[in-house]
Structures are given as structure tokens and as C-alpha cells.
Scaffold this motif. Structure first.
Motif, PDB file in Angstrom:
ATOM      1  N   LYS A   1     -21.935 -64.891  72.240  1.00  0.00           N
ATOM      2  CA  LYS A   1     -21.701 -66.104  71.468  1.00  0.00           C
ATOM      3  C   LYS A   1     -20.725 -65.846  70.331  1.00  0.00           C
ATOM      4  O   LYS A   1     -20.730 -64.780  69.714  1.00  0.00           O
ATOM      5  CB  LYS A   1     -23.019 -66.643  70.905  1.00  0.00           C
ATOM      6  CG  LYS A   1     -23.799 -67.484  71.890  1.00  0.00           C
ATOM      7  CD  LYS A   1     -24.779 -68.388  71.170  1.00  0.00           C
ATOM      8  CE  LYS A   1     -25.423 -69.375  72.126  1.00  0.00           C
ATOM      9  NZ  LYS A   1     -26.271 -70.365  71.429  1.00  0.00           N
ATOM     10  N   HIS A   2     -19.922 -66.868  70.078  1.00  0.00           N
ATOM     11  CA  HIS A   2     -18.970 -66.778  68.965  1.00  0.00           C
ATOM     12  C   HIS A   2     -19.680 -66.960  67.629  1.00  0.00           C
ATOM     13  O   HIS A   2     -19.237 -66.433  66.617  1.00  0.00           O
ATOM     14  CB  HIS A   2     -17.886 -67.835  69.135  1.00  0.00           C
ATOM     15  CG  HIS A   2     -17.089 -67.675  70.398  1.00  0.00           C
ATOM     16  ND1 HIS A   2     -16.030 -66.807  70.497  1.00  0.00           N
ATOM     17  CD2 HIS A   2     -17.230 -68.254  71.619  1.00  0.00           C
ATOM     18  CE1 HIS A   2     -15.526 -66.874  71.731  1.00  0.00           C
ATOM     19  NE2 HIS A   2     -16.245 -67.737  72.417  1.00  0.00           N
ATOM     20  N   GLY A   3     -20.758 -67.727  67.615  1.00  0.00           N
ATOM     21  CA  GLY A   3     -21.486 -67.979  66.380  1.00  0.00           C
ATOM     22  C   GLY A   3     -22.516 -66.902  66.108  1.00  0.00           C
ATOM     23  O   GLY A   3     -23.049 -66.274  67.021  1.00  0.00           O
TER      24      GLY A   3
ATOM     25  N   TRP B   1     -12.272 -64.603  73.177  1.00  0.00           N
ATOM     26  CA  TRP B   1     -13.122 -63.606  72.522  1.00  0.00           C
ATOM     27  C   TRP B   1     -12.249 -62.766  71.599  1.00  0.00           C
ATOM     28  O   TRP B   1     -11.856 -61.654  71.908  1.00  0.00           O
ATOM     29  CB  TRP B   1     -13.835 -62.757  73.558  1.00  0.00           C
ATOM     30  CG  TRP B   1     -14.872 -61.824  73.004  1.00  0.00           C
ATOM     31  CD1 TRP B   1     -14.795 -60.469  72.931  1.00  0.00           C
ATOM     32  CD2 TRP B   1     -16.144 -62.182  72.444  1.00  0.00           C
ATOM     33  NE1 TRP B   1     -15.934 -59.949  72.362  1.00  0.00           N
ATOM     34  CE2 TRP B   1     -16.779 -60.985  72.052  1.00  0.00           C
ATOM     35  CE3 TRP B   1     -16.801 -63.398  72.224  1.00  0.00           C
ATOM     36  CZ2 TRP B   1     -18.050 -60.974  71.469  1.00  0.00           C
ATOM     37  CZ3 TRP B   1     -18.060 -63.374  71.640  1.00  0.00           C
ATOM     38  CH2 TRP B   1     -18.675 -62.178  71.277  1.00  0.00           C
ATOM     39  N   ARG B   2     -11.900 -63.333  70.479  1.00  0.00           N
ATOM     40  CA  ARG B   2     -11.086 -62.638  69.494  1.00  0.00           C
ATOM     41  C   ARG B   2     -11.451 -63.144  68.103  1.00  0.00           C
ATOM     42  O   ARG B   2     -12.218 -64.100  67.949  1.00  0.00           O
ATOM     43  CB  ARG B   2      -9.596 -62.855  69.768  1.00  0.00           C
ATOM     44  CG  ARG B   2      -9.102 -64.283  69.588  1.00  0.00           C
ATOM     45  CD  ARG B   2      -7.586 -64.301  69.543  1.00  0.00           C
ATOM     46  NE  ARG B   2      -6.993 -65.627  69.487  1.00  0.00           N
ATOM     47  CZ  ARG B   2      -6.875 -66.365  68.378  1.00  0.00           C
ATOM     48  NH1 ARG B   2      -7.367 -65.925  67.237  1.00  0.00           N
ATOM     49  NH2 ARG B   2      -6.289 -67.552  68.416  1.00  0.00           N
TER      50      ARG B   2
ATOM     51  N   ILE C   1     -30.840 -64.236  72.017  1.00  0.00           N
ATOM     52  CA  ILE C   1     -30.958 -65.693  71.954  1.00  0.00           C
ATOM     53  C   ILE C   1     -31.359 -66.187  73.334  1.00  0.00           C
ATOM     54  O   ILE C   1     -30.770 -65.799  74.343  1.00  0.00           O
ATOM     55  CB  ILE C   1     -29.626 -66.320  71.515  1.00  0.00           C
ATOM     56  CG1 ILE C   1     -29.371 -66.017  70.028  1.00  0.00           C
ATOM     57  CG2 ILE C   1     -29.601 -67.812  71.775  1.00  0.00           C
ATOM     58  CD1 ILE C   1     -27.984 -66.422  69.554  1.00  0.00           C
ATOM     59  N   PHE C   2     -32.378 -67.044  73.360  1.00  0.00           N
ATOM     60  CA  PHE C   2     -32.871 -67.585  74.623  1.00  0.00           C
ATOM     61  C   PHE C   2     -33.510 -68.929  74.319  1.00  0.00           C
ATOM     62  O   PHE C   2     -34.508 -69.001  73.600  1.00  0.00           O
ATOM     63  CB  PHE C   2     -33.888 -66.628  75.251  1.00  0.00           C
ATOM     64  CG  PHE C   2     -34.399 -67.054  76.605  1.00  0.00           C
ATOM     65  CD1 PHE C   2     -33.555 -67.060  77.704  1.00  0.00           C
ATOM     66  CD2 PHE C   2     -35.730 -67.434  76.773  1.00  0.00           C
ATOM     67  CE1 PHE C   2     -34.033 -67.436  78.962  1.00  0.00           C
ATOM     68  CE2 PHE C   2     -36.207 -67.801  78.014  1.00  0.00           C
ATOM     69  CZ  PHE C   2     -35.353 -67.811  79.119  1.00  0.00           C
TER      70      PHE C   2
ATOM     71  N   VAL D   1     -28.460 -64.385  75.540  1.00  0.00           N
ATOM     72  CA  VAL D   1     -27.342 -63.976  74.681  1.00  0.00           C
ATOM     73  C   VAL D   1     -27.688 -62.636  74.050  1.00  0.00           C
ATOM     74  O   VAL D   1     -28.606 -62.538  73.239  1.00  0.00           O
ATOM     75  CB  VAL D   1     -27.062 -65.022  73.586  1.00  0.00           C
ATOM     76  CG1 VAL D   1     -25.902 -64.560  72.700  1.00  0.00           C
ATOM     77  CG2 VAL D   1     -26.754 -66.378  74.210  1.00  0.00           C
ATOM     78  N   ASN D   2     -26.941 -61.610  74.450  1.00  0.00           N
ATOM     79  CA  ASN D   2     -27.207 -60.283  73.891  1.00  0.00           C
ATOM     80  C   ASN D   2     -26.074 -59.780  73.002  1.00  0.00           C
ATOM     81  O   ASN D   2     -26.156 -58.669  72.475  1.00  0.00           O
ATOM     82  CB  ASN D   2     -27.475 -59.266  74.999  1.00  0.00           C
ATOM     83  CG  ASN D   2     -26.223 -58.865  75.751  1.00  0.00           C
ATOM     84  OD1 ASN D   2     -25.412 -59.734  76.112  1.00  0.00           O
ATOM     85  ND2 ASN D   2     -26.039 -57.566  75.983  1.00  0.00           N
ATOM     86  N   GLU D   3     -25.030 -60.604  72.818  1.00  0.00           N
ATOM     87  CA  GLU D   3     -23.936 -60.228  71.928  1.00  0.00           C
ATOM     88  C   GLU D   3     -23.458 -61.453  71.164  1.00  0.00           C
ATOM     89  O   GLU D   3     -23.396 -62.555  71.708  1.00  0.00           O
ATOM     90  CB  GLU D   3     -22.738 -59.681  72.722  1.00  0.00           C
ATOM     91  CG  GLU D   3     -22.900 -58.287  73.257  1.00  0.00           C
ATOM     92  CD  GLU D   3     -21.583 -57.771  73.830  1.00  0.00           C
ATOM     93  OE1 GLU D   3     -20.893 -57.015  73.129  1.00  0.00           O
ATOM     94  OE2 GLU D   3     -21.247 -58.153  74.962  1.00  0.00           O
ATOM     95  N   SER D   4     -23.122 -61.265  69.916  1.00  0.00           N
ATOM     96  CA  SER D   4     -22.493 -62.326  69.138  1.00  0.00           C
ATOM     97  C   SER D   4     -21.564 -61.694  68.114  1.00  0.00           C
ATOM     98  O   SER D   4     -21.685 -60.512  67.770  1.00  0.00           O
ATOM     99  CB  SER D   4     -23.534 -63.208  68.447  1.00  0.00           C
ATOM    100  OG  SER D   4     -24.385 -62.443  67.629  1.00  0.00           O
TER     101      SER D   4
END
Length: 365
Positions: A313-315, A216-217, A331-332, A164-167
Motif C-alpha cells: 500500500k502507498h498509504g 511504486w515510487r 492489513i486485512f 497487505v504486508n508492505e506499505s
């Protein structure tokens, strides 16, 4: 790794009801992880607002180093019924509060740290915090403010060995409504703060409706609506709503705005007499997908038969604090499902591959 021996410790950790309102249990969960790491390491302890945390690194480092990599994990959990703190196994599933989020991953990180910290040719640190579920400001952020630095951070939140490279960014806001009390039989003599608040919330949700499926909004969660009024026959004079707002980088109504600017934007949705305030506002998190570390982590996951695909991720997670200080964090973690729900579980079959992937990643840097 000896998965059976590991699971025995993981079950002990899951059995600790380490929720934010139980400071002794937070301390107990933290100590259990530190005991699992074992002797031979420097343990630097931190505490703010009753939330303890620790930073672990090899002895003889000549003081706290600038870490090449930090493995970050949290051992606090959200509240649950007592039976969720009695872990159980069913096939490849380990059920219990915190199994997926994120005691199992944190414990794997601790084991990998124990095995490699004195072997890799760079400074490796283990960061264990107890307040991620309530914002992370007294754990990870506090340590950063105390001078903890890193080149790259792996947050062990669940990901099924994807990266996870974006949240999304997060805004915690309140709407405060002020009206005028009166006898409920003579409503025209009062001004109902609760109704004004309800209309303001409806205005906001008309712009940001609850999605029927993943999108994704920007989303707005109404977490609480409250009035101190205690009488059926009284018009409420005060009311308050709690809002949890998650937004992607593309939403410039929130992204790049100060808390004051966001409060001004929310005020446009509010009825007269309703005023927004901002408890906290954190931007979206992003890590460079072309960085050497991220690419190496993807290769390590693929070597274990997993895709290593990038996720967003949304969180929010504690990686956002490193991002705000110019440090790439991803995140991993292990797989699982049921996050924050009554059937939360970790996928046992992902534990050994996760251990091997982290090990390979750290050895090859």
C-alpha cells in the motif's frame, strides 16, 4: 453472522462524526464499539493529547497478557460533509464516511473478538484507537509505549480480503521561508519569501513529479502553502509549505535516514532563506510473507473464495509502529471504494466472508 443486525450497528457507528476536532464524538465512537463487544472483558483505557483508546481482553487473565494476536481498528475518520454521516445502502454498498476506512472492518473485528477471545488457547486482544487519521501516535504508538506487546497484529484497514504486508514510509515536513518585507510598489527593497518558497517546491517536484497513474515510487504532496502576510501591497516576509512524502524501501534518500539527515537532503532543493524541518519520519512497513501467521491468514481468505494475494500500500497505517518494535503486522479488511472521498462505501458482500476468514484464522493458530 447476522449481517442485517450487524449493519444496523455499523450504520449507527458511521453516523458518528468522529473527526479529530470533535473529542466527544471520538469518545462516542469508541464507546459504541466497546458496548458492541459487551460485558465479560477487561477494558484498559488510554488517553494522550485528548485522543482516547482502549485495549480489550478476557477477564481473569491475571493482568495484561503478552498477546499472541491483536486485532487493531480505528474509529476516527477524516472530515466530510454532513450528508456523509447519514449512512445509506444501495445494493451491496454501504455508503458513508468511514464505511471503507475503517468502521465496518473495526466492528467485524470487535464481533470476532467477542465470539472467540475466551475460546482460543492463547491471549487475543482488541485494540481500538481514535487517532489513526492524524498519525496514530496517541493511540497505537502510545499503547505500545505503555508496554502493550503482541506476536502478530491484524490491522482491519480495507483490503478486499487481500493481505497487505508492505506499505510506504512517511515523512511529514515543512519548508520555512524567511524574506524581507517591503512595499509592493518597491519590490526591489524587499525579498519575497513566498516566491522563494514556490521555487523550492518546484525544485522538489521536478525530482518527484506528481505521477499520472499508480507507481511504486516516492511521492511528494504539497498539502499547504501559507503566508501570514495580510496586505496586497506588501512583499511577504514569511511563508511556509507543508509536505507529505511517501517513500518505498528502495529509496535510500529517505529510508534508513534520521530526521536530521532527511532535513539535510531536502535542504538541497531549497533556495537561500528556505529551511526544512521534519515533524515526523516513519520507515516503510514490512511483514514476513513466509511467517506462519501470514500464510494462515492467506489460507483463511482463500477458503472464502478470495485470492488472499499479498498487496503493498502507498498509504501508511498503524502497523508501522509494530514493525518498528519487531512485530509483524498486516492489513486485512473488507472491500469497498471511495477512500476519503464523497462516495466512500463498504462492500456489504465482503462482510460475512471477512468475518469467517478472521474466525478461521484465529481458530487455526
Amino acid at each position: 453472522m447476522d449481517v442485517e443486525a450487524f449493519l444496523q450497528v455499523a450504520e449507527e457507528l458511521i453516523a458518528v462524526p468522529s473527526t479529530a476536532d470533535r473529542p466527544r464524538e471520538l469518545e462516542r465512537a469508541l464507546e459504541l464499539v466497546l458496548e458492541f463487544v459487551g460485558p465479560g472483558f477487561t477494558v484498559e483505557r488510554f488517553e494522550r493529547a485528548g485522543k482516547p483508546s482502549a485495549l480489550v481482553y478476557p477477564e481473569g487473565a491475571g493482568g495484561r497478557p503478552d498477546f499472541r494476536v491483536i486485532l487493531n481498528g480505528h474509529v476516527d475518520v477524516v472530515p466530510a460533509l454532513p450528508e456523509q454521516f447519514r449512512p445509506r445502502r444501495e445494493g451491496d454498498r454501504l455508503y458513508g464516511r468511514g464505511a471503507q476506512d475503517m468502521k465496518v472492518s473495526a466492528l467485524v473485528e470487535a464481533q470476532v473478538f467477542r465470539e472467540l477471545a475466551t475460546m482460543v488457547p492463547y491471549a487475543l486482544g482488541l485494540q481500538v484507537v481514535t487517532d489513526e487519521e492524524v498519525g496514530g501516535r496517541n493511540g497505537t504508538l502510545h499503547q505500545i509505549e505503555q508496554g502493550v506487546t503482541a506476536g502478530f497484529v491484524v490491522i482491519g484497514e480495507f483490503s478486499g480480503l487481500r493481505v497487505v504486508n508492505e506499505s510506504k514510509g512517511i515523512v511529514v515536513a515543512r519548508l520555512h521561508a524567511v524574506g524581507r518585507a517591503a512595499h509592493s510598489a518597491y519590490q526591489w527593497s524587499g525579498d519575497n519569501a513566498l516566491l522563494k518558497l514556490q521555487r523550492s517546491v518546484d525544485n522538489l517536484l521536478a525530482k518527484y513529479p506528481v505521477p499520472e497513474a499508480e507507481q511504486w515510487r516516492t511521492t511528494v504532496n504539497v498539502a499547504r502553502i501559507h503566508t501570514p502576510n495580510q496586505a496586497f501591497n506588501q512583499v511577504p516576509a514569511l511563508a511556509e509549505a507543508w509536505l507529505d512524502i511517501r517513500f518505498p524501501p528502495e529509496d535510500t534518500d529517505f529510508n534508513g535516514r534520521s530526521a536530521e539527515e532527511i532535513a539535510g537532503y531536502l535542504a538541497d532543493f531549497c533556495e537561500p532563506g528556505v529551511t526544512p524541518s521534519i515533524d515526523s519520519a516513519d520507515p516503510p512497513h514490512h511483514a514476513d510473507p513466509a511467517s506462519a501467521e501470514l500464510l494462515a491468514l492467506q489460507r483463511a481468505a482463500r477458503d472464502q473464495g478470495y485470492s488472499g494475494d499479498l498487496l503493498r500500500k502507498h498509504g501508511a497505517a498503524d502497523g508501522r509502529f509494530y514493525y518498528q518494535h519487531g512485530v509483524d503486522a498486516v492489513i486485512f479488511g473488507v472491500g469497498g471504494d471511495g477512500l476519503h472521498g464523497p462516495s466512500e462505501y463498504a462492500d456489504i458482500s465482503t462482510i460475512a466472508p471477512y468475518h469467517r476468514a478472521l474466525t478461521r484464522f484465529l481458530r487455526e493458530l
